[in-house]
Design an enzyme around this catalytic site. Sequence first.
Site, mmCIF file in Angstrom:
data_model
loop_
_atom_site.group_PDB
_atom_site.id
_atom_site.type_symbol
_atom_site.label_atom_id
_atom_site.label_comp_id
_atom_site.label_asym_id
_atom_site.label_seq_id
_atom_site.Cartn_x
_atom_site.Cartn_y
_atom_site.Cartn_z
ATOM 1 N N SER A 30 58.623 6.169 45.076
ATOM 2 C CA SER A 30 58.120 5.961 43.708
ATOM 3 C C SER A 30 57.644 7.245 42.847
ATOM 4 O O SER A 30 57.943 7.246 41.607
ATOM 5 C CB SER A 30 56.593 5.356 43.849
ATOM 6 O OG SER A 30 56.682 4.112 44.321
ATOM 7 N N ARG A 72 60.316 9.237 39.409
ATOM 8 C CA ARG A 72 59.592 9.640 38.313
ATOM 9 C C ARG A 72 59.788 10.926 38.150
ATOM 10 O O ARG A 72 60.159 11.567 37.125
ATOM 11 C CB ARG A 72 58.129 9.363 38.190
ATOM 12 C CG ARG A 72 57.595 7.951 38.245
ATOM 13 C CD ARG A 72 56.174 7.744 38.698
ATOM 14 N NE ARG A 72 55.567 6.365 38.441
ATOM 15 C CZ ARG A 72 56.047 5.357 39.203
ATOM 16 N NH1 ARG A 72 56.892 5.194 40.436
ATOM 17 N NH2 ARG A 72 55.391 4.066 38.844
ATOM 18 N N SER A 96 53.419 -3.026 36.846
ATOM 19 C CA SER A 96 53.240 -1.535 36.289
ATOM 20 C C SER A 96 54.537 -1.073 35.953
ATOM 21 O O SER A 96 54.464 0.183 35.311
ATOM 22 C CB SER A 96 52.455 -0.998 37.527
ATOM 23 O OG SER A 96 53.450 -0.416 38.762
ATOM 24 N N GLN A 97 55.708 -1.373 36.613
ATOM 25 C CA GLN A 97 56.792 -0.574 36.471
ATOM 26 C C GLN A 97 57.298 -0.774 34.870
ATOM 27 O O GLN A 97 57.894 0.345 34.374
ATOM 28 C CB GLN A 97 57.891 -1.141 37.353
ATOM 29 C CG GLN A 97 57.888 -0.583 38.682
ATOM 30 C CD GLN A 97 58.712 -1.286 39.742
ATOM 31 O OE1 GLN A 97 59.556 -2.035 39.325
ATOM 32 N NE2 GLN A 97 58.853 -0.717 40.975
ATOM 33 N N SER A 150 48.206 -2.630 40.300
ATOM 34 C CA SER A 150 49.001 -1.435 40.485
ATOM 35 C C SER A 150 48.736 -0.375 39.617
ATOM 36 O O SER A 150 49.629 0.350 39.316
ATOM 37 C CB SER A 150 50.529 -1.809 40.796
ATOM 38 O OG SER A 150 50.609 -2.785 41.778
ATOM 39 N N ASP A 190 53.682 -4.430 49.056
ATOM 40 C CA ASP A 190 54.888 -3.742 50.181
ATOM 41 C C ASP A 190 54.087 -3.629 51.638
ATOM 42 O O ASP A 190 54.670 -3.376 52.372
ATOM 43 C CB ASP A 190 55.224 -2.590 49.408
ATOM 44 C CG ASP A 190 56.326 -2.825 48.452
ATOM 45 O OD1 ASP A 190 56.789 -3.740 48.394
ATOM 46 O OD2 ASP A 190 56.582 -1.843 47.794
ATOM 47 N N LYS A 216 61.106 -10.353 45.907
ATOM 48 C CA LYS A 216 61.612 -9.005 46.383
ATOM 49 C C LYS A 216 62.870 -9.118 46.797
ATOM 50 O O LYS A 216 63.687 -10.083 46.511
ATOM 51 C CB LYS A 216 60.753 -8.779 47.512
ATOM 52 C CG LYS A 216 59.134 -8.424 47.168
ATOM 53 C CD LYS A 216 58.973 -7.053 46.318
ATOM 54 C CE LYS A 216 57.555 -6.830 45.956
ATOM 55 N NZ LYS A 216 57.430 -5.573 45.285
ATOM 56 N N ARG A 263 62.398 -4.233 54.360
ATOM 57 C CA ARG A 263 60.943 -4.065 55.143
ATOM 58 C C ARG A 263 60.878 -5.024 56.477
ATOM 59 O O ARG A 263 60.290 -4.854 57.229
ATOM 60 C CB ARG A 263 59.871 -4.358 54.206
ATOM 61 C CG ARG A 263 59.645 -3.420 53.081
ATOM 62 C CD ARG A 263 58.424 -3.373 52.355
ATOM 63 N NE ARG A 263 58.899 -2.378 51.244
ATOM 64 C CZ ARG A 263 58.410 -1.160 51.098
ATOM 65 N NH1 ARG A 263 57.958 -0.498 52.314
ATOM 66 N NH2 ARG A 263 58.731 -0.440 50.103
ATOM 67 N N LYS A 303 68.235 1.101 52.018
ATOM 68 C CA LYS A 303 67.347 0.835 50.523
ATOM 69 C C LYS A 303 66.567 2.007 50.486
ATOM 70 O O LYS A 303 66.495 2.638 49.491
ATOM 71 C CB LYS A 303 66.946 -0.685 50.446
ATOM 72 C CG LYS A 303 66.695 -0.653 48.868
ATOM 73 C CD LYS A 303 66.220 -1.903 48.785
ATOM 74 C CE LYS A 303 66.035 -2.658 47.388
ATOM 75 N NZ LYS A 303 65.008 -1.869 46.500
#
Length: 429
Positions: A21, A25, A167-168, A194, A311, A338, A384, A410
């Site tokens: 994450s 950014r 939130s993305q 989030s 997650d 997901k 996951r 991934k």
Amino acid sequence: MKITIQPGKIAGEIAAIPSKSHLHRLLIYAAFADRDTLICCRETEAEDINATINCLTALGAKITRKESGFVVTPVDRKNIPQGGDKPVFFPCGESGSTLRFMLPVVCALGVRSAFEMKGRLPERPLAPLDEQLEKHGIRLWRDTPEILQCEGKLQPGDYYLPGNISSQYISGILMAMALLETPGRLTVSAPIESAGYIEMTLNTAEIFGQKVAVKKTSQGFEYDVGGTLKSPGQAETEGDWSNSAFWLCAGAMPGGNVKLNGLLNNSSQGDREVFEILSRMGATIRYEGTTITVTENERRCTEIDARAIPDLIPVLAAVATVSSGTTVVSNAARLRIKESDRLMAVTKTLSIMGANIKETAEGLIIKGVEKLRGGTIDAHGDHRIPMMAAIASTACTEPVTVIGAQAVNKSYPEFWNDLRLMGKTVTEE
């Protein structure tokens, strides 16, 4: 790729991988700064990060891998490819973060573009982000489900997004507004899910000299964006709480004793909550500086609200399978969109391994058992799920075989090697 994991504990010391994450950014802001930036982090070949790098490269950024991280030479804003008759191609792979961040950014630059999506990404929602883009000068369309095309130049003005969807979307608009010539305003209605990841975006913007004024209102929050991006010269990537959660949970499993280095206790990453949840579940936890040690203790059930930490649910479910009592997971409906229908995949996988687990419309009910048995499971194309199965194998009496084990690439390509370093016998066919 087929991996077989032998029963046995996980114990040892390991460094956290870089936060995916945070790295997304840092790469994006660095690509539009005024000079080169060194982004310091442990080496990673995560497919999601590669997707963002490929998209930024398509715009003209130069991103060079070094032993210490990445050197980002920014885009020449005067020579950005505009597309024309043939749109600029942006390969997002299966990365939702890449698509949701880069789509508004590319729109702000006025590039005619085609975003390629793989796996389940074409099925994952974009509303109301797409609606806001279209209201501000962008045309979006799909000739095929896998290719999203856009043209037009994003116009400054007032943007509105609900805070309880993704939130993305909010971070993507904030990134785009950083590139507009005229300052803009984004209004986000409460409640905000989030929120820590929005804070991460704001903190990253601040590192690159971006001014974002935040005002709380009766409806939610207003973000006023202005100023140009300036490189700090060097920036450090946080350790990843999401993927580190697998090791922390391993410490709480039978025979577990894990020391993990490189996690910030004051991180804005929402998955930092794993620390508190494992404490409720009985694990013995010690925090010293940026090092966490988790050791097994008597495991007990708890209630887990997944709203802000989707997650974490797979690996916490693995711990719950061998915890006394009944653990209830709620507000987890987002897991169905997901990389897999993750509620289904978690339930099916752990059931095969011998767990007493039931899927509900938006959660899980898990009754603890003394031991799991093992078995052959499918990764469901979801990074996951095999990692969850690896942690659950510590409670198994028989080996666990994972079909499609390459799904970990991934987010954590080094996972199987790191699992060996932590004492597990892992063979590949």
